[in-house]
Design a protein around this motif. Sequence first.
Motif, short mmCIF file in Angstrom:
data_model
loop_
_atom_site.label_atom_id
_atom_site.label_comp_id
_atom_site.label_asym_id
_atom_site.label_seq_id
_atom_site.Cartn_x
_atom_site.Cartn_y
_atom_site.Cartn_z
N LEU A 99 0.86 -1.19 0.00
CA LEU A 99 0.00 0.00 0.00
C LEU A 99 0.89 1.23 0.00
O LEU A 99 1.78 1.36 0.85
CB LEU A 99 -0.91 0.02 1.23
N LYS A 103 -3.02 3.24 -1.20
CA LYS A 103 -3.46 2.63 -2.48
C LYS A 103 -2.54 1.45 -2.81
O LYS A 103 -1.33 1.52 -2.62
CB LYS A 103 -3.37 3.65 -3.61
N ARG A 104 -3.14 0.38 -3.35
CA ARG A 104 -2.29 -0.79 -3.67
C ARG A 104 -1.52 -0.55 -4.97
O ARG A 104 -2.07 -0.05 -5.95
CB ARG A 104 -3.12 -2.06 -3.75
N SER A 157 -3.41 -6.86 -1.12
CA SER A 157 -4.35 -6.47 -2.18
C SER A 157 -5.79 -6.61 -1.70
O SER A 157 -6.65 -5.77 -2.00
CB SER A 157 -4.09 -7.35 -3.41
N ALA A 160 -6.83 -3.72 0.47
CA ALA A 160 -7.15 -2.54 -0.35
C ALA A 160 -8.46 -2.73 -1.10
O ALA A 160 -9.27 -1.80 -1.21
CB ALA A 160 -6.00 -2.27 -1.33
N CYS A 161 -8.67 -3.94 -1.59
CA CYS A 161 -9.89 -4.24 -2.35
C CYS A 161 -11.12 -3.98 -1.48
O CYS A 161 -12.11 -3.38 -1.94
CB CYS A 161 -9.82 -5.70 -2.80
N ALA A 163 -11.21 -1.97 1.22
CA ALA A 163 -11.27 -0.52 1.50
C ALA A 163 -11.81 0.25 0.30
O ALA A 163 -12.47 1.28 0.46
CB ALA A 163 -9.87 -0.02 1.88
N GLU A 164 -11.55 -0.24 -0.90
CA GLU A 164 -12.04 0.45 -2.11
C GLU A 164 -13.54 0.22 -2.31
O GLU A 164 -14.15 0.88 -3.17
CB GLU A 164 -11.32 -0.13 -3.35
N GLY A 165 -14.11 -0.75 -1.58
CA GLY A 165 -15.52 -1.09 -1.80
C GLY A 165 -15.72 -1.98 -3.01
O GLY A 165 -16.78 -1.96 -3.64
N HIS A 166 -14.68 -2.77 -3.32
CA HIS A 166 -14.75 -3.64 -4.49
C HIS A 166 -14.86 -5.11 -4.11
O HIS A 166 -14.41 -5.98 -4.86
CB HIS A 166 -13.49 -3.43 -5.37
N GLU A 172 -17.17 -9.85 -7.69
CA GLU A 172 -16.44 -8.59 -7.62
C GLU A 172 -15.00 -8.81 -7.13
O GLU A 172 -14.05 -8.24 -7.65
CB GLU A 172 -17.17 -7.63 -6.66
N TRP A 176 -11.66 -7.71 -9.12
CA TRP A 176 -10.76 -6.67 -8.61
C TRP A 176 -9.47 -7.22 -8.00
O TRP A 176 -8.56 -6.47 -7.70
CB TRP A 176 -11.51 -5.80 -7.60
#
Length: 201
Positions: A99, A103-104, A157, A160-161, A163-166, A172, A176
Amino acid sequence: MTDSAPELQPRGPAISRRRVLQTTAAVVALDTLPPTPPAAAQPVPATATATIKLRVNGAPHALTVDPRQSLLDVLREKLDLPGTKKGCNQGACGACTVLLDGKRIVSCLTLAAMHDGAELTTIEGLAKGDALHPLQAAFIEHDGLQCGFCTPGQIVSGVACIAEGHAGSPEEVKFWMSGNICRCGAYPGIVAAVTEIAGRG
Ligand code: FES
Ligand code: FES
């Protein structure tokens, strides 16, 4: 009018025998010239260095790096943080995911010298003392690993995925997280672990 055959004229400019001999002599002379000596070797300049500051897993570091060093190599070789793995070293496998300012990124594809002042989190920074990060625990619970080589990158990853809401559904998560390759094929466990932790909100 005369009966004699017309005189044949050569086309193009006439070239005299003298001219042909002069040209041939010049070509022969060129061919026998000694080879041009190579240019004198230029001194190789000393490799420049760059001084940068990084905050890694909460700890500040002032570093002198080779400007050509990747962030991955600086983490592993200068900061002694070997949890971030070097798989392909060309941005294709995701094993080196960290990160950067939340961000990853794949750390093999970026130079450390470009990130003066950055905040980094590696796999070593996720656990709090002896307490695993919930996603680390979920990987164990769901058998999201076999050899473990891709696992640090998968978990970072995955954090982060989420945290991104993905990570709202297994589909999903698969989409992602598709930049993180697992040669052991532990995908069902990886997807289950990320989906479960995302579902906890
Ligand atoms: Fe960086 Fe594979 S080692 S993406
Ligand atoms: Fe072996 Fe993913 S667990 S490469």
